[in-house]
Design an enzyme around this catalytic site. Structure first.
Site, short mmCIF file in Angstrom:
data_model
loop_
_atom_site.label_atom_id
_atom_site.label_comp_id
_atom_site.label_asym_id
_atom_site.label_seq_id
_atom_site.Cartn_x
_atom_site.Cartn_y
_atom_site.Cartn_z
N HIS A 182 -54.82 66.84 65.87
CA HIS A 182 -55.75 66.58 65.16
C HIS A 182 -55.87 67.44 63.85
O HIS A 182 -55.50 66.74 62.70
CB HIS A 182 -57.58 66.42 65.67
N GLN B 70 -66.23 64.70 51.61
CA GLN B 70 -65.76 66.02 52.28
C GLN B 70 -64.80 66.03 51.68
O GLN B 70 -64.46 67.60 51.27
CB GLN B 70 -64.98 65.12 53.69
N ARG C 32 -64.40 60.61 54.13
CA ARG C 32 -63.56 61.47 53.92
C ARG C 32 -63.51 61.53 52.61
O ARG C 32 -62.98 63.18 52.25
CB ARG C 32 -62.18 60.88 54.55
N LYS D 136 -70.65 65.16 56.45
CA LYS D 136 -71.17 64.62 57.96
C LYS D 136 -72.51 64.37 57.93
O LYS D 136 -72.41 64.28 59.22
CB LYS D 136 -70.20 66.17 58.55
N GLU E 130 -65.52 62.13 70.18
CA GLU E 130 -65.85 63.73 70.24
C GLU E 130 -66.38 63.65 71.31
O GLU E 130 -66.63 62.58 71.64
CB GLU E 130 -66.46 64.84 69.44
N TYR F 169 -65.28 70.52 50.12
CA TYR F 169 -65.45 71.18 51.54
C TYR F 169 -64.72 72.46 51.36
O TYR F 169 -64.94 73.58 51.71
CB TYR F 169 -64.53 70.37 52.62
N GLU G 247 -56.62 59.89 60.37
CA GLU G 247 -54.65 59.88 61.30
C GLU G 247 -54.25 58.19 61.53
O GLU G 247 -52.97 58.12 61.42
CB GLU G 247 -55.82 60.85 62.31
N ASP H 114 -70.31 71.83 65.33
CA ASP H 114 -68.52 70.88 65.71
C ASP H 114 -67.50 71.61 65.58
O ASP H 114 -67.31 72.59 64.80
CB ASP H 114 -68.67 69.86 64.44
N GLU I 103 -65.09 59.87 64.23
CA GLU I 103 -64.02 61.02 64.40
C GLU I 103 -65.00 60.75 66.93
O GLU I 103 -65.88 61.47 66.93
CB GLU I 103 -65.00 62.46 64.28
N TYR J 248 -63.40 72.23 66.32
CA TYR J 248 -61.99 71.62 65.19
C TYR J 248 -60.50 71.77 66.35
O TYR J 248 -59.80 72.54 66.71
CB TYR J 248 -62.18 72.30 64.38
N ASP K 124 -68.68 61.98 65.26
CA ASP K 124 -69.14 62.52 64.06
C ASP K 124 -68.63 61.86 62.97
O ASP K 124 -68.02 61.71 62.20
CB ASP K 124 -68.59 63.51 64.23
N ARG L 269 -53.50 68.93 52.55
CA ARG L 269 -52.92 70.30 52.73
C ARG L 269 -51.28 70.28 52.88
O ARG L 269 -50.80 71.06 53.33
CB ARG L 269 -53.16 71.57 53.41
N THR M 252 -74.54 61.23 63.06
CA THR M 252 -74.15 62.29 64.20
C THR M 252 -74.61 61.45 65.75
O THR M 252 -75.55 61.48 65.90
CB THR M 252 -73.85 63.64 64.68
N THR N 17 -62.32 66.68 67.08
CA THR N 17 -62.43 65.25 67.02
C THR N 17 -61.18 65.09 68.15
O THR N 17 -59.94 66.30 68.29
CB THR N 17 -61.59 64.75 66.00
#
Lengths: 409, 409
Positions: B128, B235, B232, B248, B196, B239, B356, B121, B194, B123, B228, B137, B252, B342
């Site tokens: 996104h 994760q 959250r 995850k 995708e 992570y 988001e 997968d 997600e 990114y 996907d 962050r 899927t 995503t």
């Protein structure tokens, strides 16, 4: 004096009838016919042919080009087949049949003995994680806040799991030193090893249904040594925020011999004391059998021992890893392989990676052929291991070895 | 007036002869016999039976229970088979043969049409990644320093890729709010989607040999929508430092219909302008055909559209992802699947995840049945998409849908 039988092993042979690991081999005569083999001493028994010769009900399961059908057959079959094999190599009446189905290991080619489904790699040694944290994140805590609450893991590339003996091409990729303005591209200059133990899943599980720690032996067939080759410069640049990718995916080497869990009962040992109570699905304080394994690993470069990582020091056990990996409902498939994570003990000489042994290149190792920080082209890395077996006899794990060849780029 | 043929499609049908996606189906009469099918309008053509009826040299390749043999056959076979299929559904002389091999889509069961080898997968949407960076962050830069130098990716769990329509069990796991002293265990309270696009590899590659961007069409057969699913809360806690794992790996979902790349030639478009020159293996400024694809995705919860992510805004192209994924020498296998990451555009309504769209739960969406921050049990998520096709006709992508069912724990 009669010629000695290959079944007359030296006392204490680590590949005696107490071990009996499985592999897949071909002979020079029939290079396209893969066959299931069982190692006894320095020979391979053609398991399918033996089963047919002795009228075993498991003949169809053993006369296969891969271990997968046996893996999928489940724990009762694993136990019955092991019992039968033990009889075949120990009962004198079977000798005439068995002896003619033995091939010297040096005369056969060994292959990856199973088809890997998913490959997961963990990060379960507190000493390793602490060392890596200090090296890669010198300004933060060595262990991330989650580390002692869950066995951290991630998925790796199943398609590049290769059998011991396969050459490893030095990977190319992007790397960037902190002081550099932009990354550069080229062959990795920090090619490393990771001494690990890989656990092989036999019995699958249903999507949506977690597998509890207590069901570990229902699902996991056995283990082997595993070298999770790592390009530290590629990894350091790519791994934030989604984890290692190209720094790991170019090759993972496994031993051609899968040791059944049943051969390692005497090696069971308690994992290190926990700092606090774990969440119930990971709390192994009341488990019937201890989840640790006393495996003594040796890592050598070009024949010179550089480390002796003790698997018994691993903080997280394989049963905890299995329970964690499935607690979200993820299913298991036959052939799933999960690595323990690098095995490092508390002593410098017990570290399972060059990253740690040389402290990211600061302290070179002195080998007869010169200094080493990371691997050079032509280097051969070999891992071996043994575990305490029944009656004080050692259980040998099949070695995993690989040679570095220059980058094609 | 004669009965209308299923081959007489309405003008502009997005599943007309210009599309012809592949799937695998069973009928109620023969629930155990999986067959390769090709979608035409609202019917499925039994591709193997058609090939035999019309004496095609590709009959053996099409009379299969899985797409994998065709995937492995390579680009020349893909092109020839597509040409033959186009003739079968358009040349009037073939109608009597073809019409009796058509099944209404509603009458068949669709299955995962290929065996997934490795699942990766990416990114690759700047919008996104920027949104996620700001949410997860908030004290750092939204994009990590590596983001515009390489397409960040990681391996996911191939064994839990499921076909559209499969229920998704709400995963349980550990989560910890920053203010909490310790993690708690339970069903995820931040279950997300997600949106995708998944790219499917046909032709394998050799270990140690990178695949250049220009060879993209030699290796990649086609694409489909992919959801996907992401927990959250799980994760966010797990992570660091090795990336997403249990957040995850529970499921899927992919569409049952794989659209061949050849059906999407008119949708080719240039990716966004790059901020600086990329390293040569990723530099697509001189590629013959533009690497982007103008796919218009729609995401709905319980039938209500919540987002319209535009695939054309993706920063990294699939060809760049393929080149990056193999630049370290990692090999490709038939059945390798890689997700774009995503898809989110610059506008709020174009974001491909609830994370988001609701800014991690701060801004609830108003649906007729109530507010939504993350998914509730019983919610059905459906993604559809189309692309510009030849002569202004749309190319429909098969939908991917899934319903959330309560956690078993």
């Amino acid at each position: 004096m009669p010629e000695q039988s290959p079944l007359d092993l030296a006392e204490g042979d680590p590949f005696g009838p107490h071990n009996l690991p499985y592999g897949v081999f071909t002979t020079a005569d029939e290079p396209d016919r893969r066959r299931l083999g069982v190692r006894i001493g320095s020979h391979v028994l053609d398991a399918g042919a033996a089963a047919y010769a002795l009228g075993s009900p498991y003949a169809a399961l053993l006369a296969q080009p891969s271990l997968n059908p046996l893996l999928a057959a489940g724990r009762t079959a694993w136990r019955d087949v092991r019992r039968a094999l033990t009889a075949w190599v120990t009962v004198p009446a079977h000798r005439p049949d068995i002896e003619q189905l033995l091939h010297p290991i040096g005369s056969v080619t060994l292959h990856l003995p199973y088809e890997v489904a998913d490959y997961v790699d963990f990060y379960a040694s507190e000493h390793h994680a602490t060392n890596v944290g200090r090296i890669f994140r010198p300004d933060g805590d060595a262990l991330t806040p989650n580390w002692k609450h869950l066995p951290i893991g991630y998925h790796g590339r199943a398609g590049t799991v290769v059998v011991s003996g396969t050459d490893v091409v030095r990977p190319s990729g992007q790397r960037k030193a902190p002081a550099d303005a932009a990354p550069v591209f080229g062959p990795s200059v920090k090619l490393d090893i990771e001494a690990e133990v890989g656990f092989l899943v036999g019995t699958p599980s249903e999507l949506g249904t977690p597998v509890a720690m207590g069901d570990f032996r229902e699902h996991v067939f056995g283990l082997s040594l595993l070298n999770d080759w790592s390009a530290r410069d590629i990894q350091a640049w790519e791994y934030v925020p989604l984890g290692p990718f190209l720094g790991k995916s170019f090759a993972t080497s496994v031993s051609p011999w899968v040791t059944p869990l049943e051969a390692l009962d005497a090696a069971r040992t308690s994992p290190p004391a926990r700092d606090f109570d774990l969440l119930p699905y990971l709390d192994d304080s009341a488990e019937e059998e201890p989840g640790g394994l006393d495996l003594r690993i040796t890592v050598a470069i070009n024949g010179h021992v550089i480390a002796e990582p003790p698997f018994a020091t691993m903080y997280w056990t394989a049963a905890q890893q299995l329970a964690h990996m499935t607690v979200n409902g993820a299913s298991l498939r036959t052939g799933d392989l999960f690595g323990s994570g690098t095995v490092s003990g508390p002593e410098v000489h017990q570290r399972g990676s060059l990253l740690e042994l040389t402290w990211n290149g600061r302290d070179a190792l002195e080998l007869p052929e010169g200094k080493r920080t990371f691997l050079e082209d032509g280097d051969v890395v070999t891992m071996t291991a043994w575990a305490p077996g029944p009656d004080g006899v050692r259980v040998g794990l099949g070695e995993v070895t690989g040679r570095i060849v220059p980058s094609a780029a």
